[in-house]
Enzyme design. Structure first.
Site, PDB file in Angstrom:
ATOM      1  N   GLU A   1       0.832  -1.216   0.000  1.00 11.05           N
ATOM      2  CA  GLU A   1       0.000   0.000   0.000  1.00 11.05           C
ATOM      3  C   GLU A   1       0.860   1.255   0.000  1.00 11.05           C
ATOM      4  O   GLU A   1       0.536   2.250  -0.657  1.00 11.05           O
ATOM      5  CB  GLU A   1      -0.946   0.003   1.196  1.00 11.05           C
ATOM      6  CG  GLU A   1      -1.995  -1.088   1.197  1.00 11.05           C
ATOM      7  CD  GLU A   1      -2.866  -1.079  -0.036  1.00 11.05           C
ATOM      8  OE1 GLU A   1      -3.027  -0.026  -0.678  1.00 11.05           O
ATOM      9  OE2 GLU A   1      -3.365  -2.156  -0.392  1.00 11.05           O
TER      10      GLU A   1
ATOM     11  N   HIS B   1       1.917   2.314  -3.351  1.00 11.82           N
ATOM     12  CA  HIS B   1       0.970   3.199  -4.041  1.00 11.82           C
ATOM     13  C   HIS B   1       1.097   4.634  -3.517  1.00 11.82           C
ATOM     14  O   HIS B   1       1.068   5.591  -4.281  1.00 11.82           O
ATOM     15  CB  HIS B   1      -0.465   2.725  -3.820  1.00 11.82           C
ATOM     16  CG  HIS B   1      -0.796   1.411  -4.439  1.00 11.82           C
ATOM     17  ND1 HIS B   1      -0.483   1.100  -5.744  1.00 11.82           N
ATOM     18  CD2 HIS B   1      -1.431   0.317  -3.934  1.00 11.82           C
ATOM     19  CE1 HIS B   1      -0.928  -0.135  -6.020  1.00 11.82           C
ATOM     20  NE2 HIS B   1      -1.491  -0.624  -4.927  1.00 11.82           N
TER      21      HIS B   1
HETATM   22 ZN   LIG Z   1      -2.526  -2.409  -4.703  1.00  9.29          ZN
END
Ligand SMILES: [Zn+2]
Length: 301
Positions: A215, A218
């Site tokens: 995560e 990202h």
């Molecule tokens: Zn992802």
């Protein structure tokens, strides 16, 4: 499945503010279930992240390079990310210990430092605060309460990682915003992970702390390795072979796109089991440092 749809609606609300009208500001980790269409079918049987129908990689990449050229800013070789860790809980549930938080930070530093055999991205994480919120509603439905949670707890500027642990639950392990969102919605900036995915947690196959690694990838501006399938520009990184679909488990010899090498099943930005993940590529590290220079480096003034 319902939770997935709810996540998407939450993201859509944020998207309307940040990216009119296309592109996703947020993305999440789910197993082998890329995209909106699958999110609305009953195929979601396992946990991990989802993303809306593909972030607009072409547009986001063009904007990144245009801003980089216009701003004439230096790309850093090393990045130090201050982390503000927000533990949500319902009584004892989810009340992770400081030691678990420390292990998560150590896992991030090992992953981004290349200690599993991948590239050293140059990114390091430093825990600057940990706070605890005992709130049953927030804990059990962080996506539905995303705005309330973040508007209460978010701290710091664009270079500060606000990392929340909660019972993300259902078939989603975590979700994140992309760096571009920060300009328009600074308080929504951040990463939410299921507390059971932290190192030593109880989530089967996903408890080595790599949901946070994924995560935060990202949050730092890298896309899934299966973004755009076999089609150019893929994930906008040259040294991650394209793959037609997300990886489930840890298959050997998976090769879904012609002539481009086997699928990057060990990459942190795929959907493989935690035990299968071990690397970022030099290209992903370079992209992260570019994105940092444009969107996250603290301003000089
Ligand atoms: Zn992802």
């Amino acid at each position: 499945m319902r939770r997935s749809v709810a996540v998407m609606l939450t993201f859509s609300a944020a998207a309307a503010l940040a990216y009119p009208p296309a592109a996703a500001p947020a993305t999440a980790r789910r197993v082998t279930t890329a995209g909106c269409v699958e999110s609305e079918t009953a195929r979601l049987t396992r946990p991990r992240d989802t993303h809306r129908p593909g972030p607009d990689v072409v547009r986001m990449d063009r904007e990144l390079n245009q801003r980089l050229a216009r701003l004439r800013i230096a790309i850093p070789a090393q990045i130090e990310v201050p982390v503000r860790f927000h533990v949500l809980s319902s009584g004892k549930r989810g009340r992770v210990s400081r030691a678990q938080v420390d292990r998560q930070i150590s896992t991030l530093n090992a992953a981004y430092g290349g200690s599993g055999g991948g590239a050293d991205t140059g990114v390091r994480f430093v825990l600057v605060s940990t706070d605890y919120s005992d709130n049953d509603r927030w804990f059990n439905a962080p996506a539905d309460n995303e705005i309330a949670i973040k508007s209460h707890l978010h701290q710091g500027g664009r270079e500060v990682l606000n990392l929340y642990s909660a019972a993300v639950g259902g078939d989603v392990l975590g979700f994140s915003t992309f760096p571009e969102l920060q300009r328009d919605e600074p308080d929504l900036d951040g990463v939410v992970i299921d507390y059971r995915t932290m190192p030593g947690g109880t989530y089967p196959h996903y408890n080595l702390g790599y949901t946070a690694v994924h995560e935060i990838g990202h949050w730092l501006g890298v896309f899934h390795t299966f973004e755009n399938g076999c089609r150019s520009p893929g994930d906008a990184v040259a040294d991650t072979p394209p793959e037609e679909e997300a990886t489930d488990g840890c298959p050997s010899g998976k090769d879904t796109c012609p002539g481009a090498g086997t699928d990057p099943v060990h990459n942190f930005m795929d959907y493989s089991f935690d035990a299968c993940m071990r690397e970022f590529t030099p290209g992903q590290g370079a992209r992260i440092r570019k994105v940092w220079a444009v969107y996250r480096a603290p301003s000089e003034t």
